[in-house]
Motif scaffolding. Structure first.
Motif, PDB file in Angstrom:
ATOM      1  N   LEU A 128       5.881  67.863 -47.737  1.00 55.58           N
ATOM      2  CA  LEU A 128       5.856  68.310 -49.119  1.00 55.58           C
ATOM      3  C   LEU A 128       6.718  69.553 -49.308  1.00 55.58           C
ATOM      4  N   SER A 129       7.630  69.460 -50.211  1.00 55.88           N
ATOM      5  CA  SER A 129       8.413  70.618 -50.624  1.00 55.88           C
ATOM      6  C   SER A 129       9.047  70.244 -51.951  1.00 55.88           C
ATOM      7  N   SER A 130       9.730  71.158 -52.557  1.00 55.69           N
ATOM      8  CA  SER A 130      10.281  70.878 -53.881  1.00 55.69           C
ATOM      9  C   SER A 130      11.309  69.760 -53.841  1.00 55.69           C
ATOM     10  N   ALA A 165      11.417  67.357 -51.207  1.00 55.65           N
ATOM     11  CA  ALA A 165      11.079  66.350 -50.213  1.00 55.65           C
ATOM     12  C   ALA A 165      10.888  64.970 -50.802  1.00 55.65           C
TER      13      ALA A 165
END
Lengths: 117, 117
Positions: free
Chosen positions: A99-101, A103
């Motif tokens: 999870l990341s901005s 991903a």
């Protein structure tokens, strides 16, 4: 920067012949890789995805198979093509970093148009 | 399973005008992502805009903005000051969060937008 290559761009094959579509990604490691199919006038249907070398998940039963022999290479194959395999095939990748901005964004290749006669 | 519905198969707008494309979806998830992709005649799938469900603020990208209504499960795309280059097929797509596996997109059937002079 990351780039995704897909080939061939166009393919015309007789019924019963084999198929191999290739997709490679550059500029990233451990990507998640996907094969989608777009039938004429319809949306995209997920066929296969892979989260690592040799790890293939199939979304729909079909005449096709997928393989991931290297980290950034994804291959769509068939031993014997059917008329119903005709369509536009799109390879895509997303970050496998969790999870990341960024991903969750899928980036698509230019596609391969397959016509089975 | 999630479903995405685009009820407008085709739309037309004059250059410099504003147009809104509709999208509804069905899910039991509380956290997810929504996307609009554009597919011009070249068939390349291009990300237009992305919305995270936990963010109440509507996403904007230059001339493109969304109206995200979580309770109504609606995610419309507004294109302002339409340009000829906006002519394309537009797909709405849904994605559950990436929880260590692949980020799978579920697509709608698309809206064909024609921008005219």
């Amino acid at each position: 920067s990351q780039t995704i290559h897909q080939w061939p761009a166009t393919l015309v094959q007789p019924v019963g012949s084999p198929l191999s579509l290739e997709c490679t990604v550059e500029g990233t490691s451990n990507p998640n890789l996907y094969w989608y199919r777009q039938a004429a006038g319809r949306g995209l249907q997920l066929l296969f995805y892979s989260v690592g070398i040799g790890q293939i998940s199939s979304e729909v039963p079909q005449n096709l198979s997928a393989s991931r022999p290297q980290d950034r290479q994804f291959i769509l194959s068939s031993k014997k093509l059917l008329l119903s395999d005709s369509g536009f095939y799109l390879c895509a990748w997303s970050s496998g970093q969790g999870l990341s901005s960024g991903a969750n964004v899928l980036t698509f290749g230019a596609g391969s148009r397959l016509t089975v006669l | 399973a999630q479903t995405v519905t685009q009820s407008q198969p085709e739309m037309s707008v004059q250059e410099a005008e504003t147009v809104t494309l509709s999208c509804t979806y069905d899910t039991s998830e509380n956290n997810y992502y929504l996307f609009w992709y554009k597919q011009p005649p070249s068939r390349q799938m291009i990300l237009v805009i992305r919305q995270e469900a936990y963010k109440q603020q509507n996403a904007t990208e230059n001339r493109f903005s969304v109206n995200f209504q979580k309770a109504a499960k609606s995610f419309s795309l507004k294109i302002s000051d339409s340009q000829l280059g906006d002519t394309a097929m537009y797909f709405c797509a849904f994605m559950k969060p990436n929880t260590g596996t692949a980020s799978k997109l579920t697509f709608g059937t698309g809206t064909r937008l024609q921008v005219t002079l």
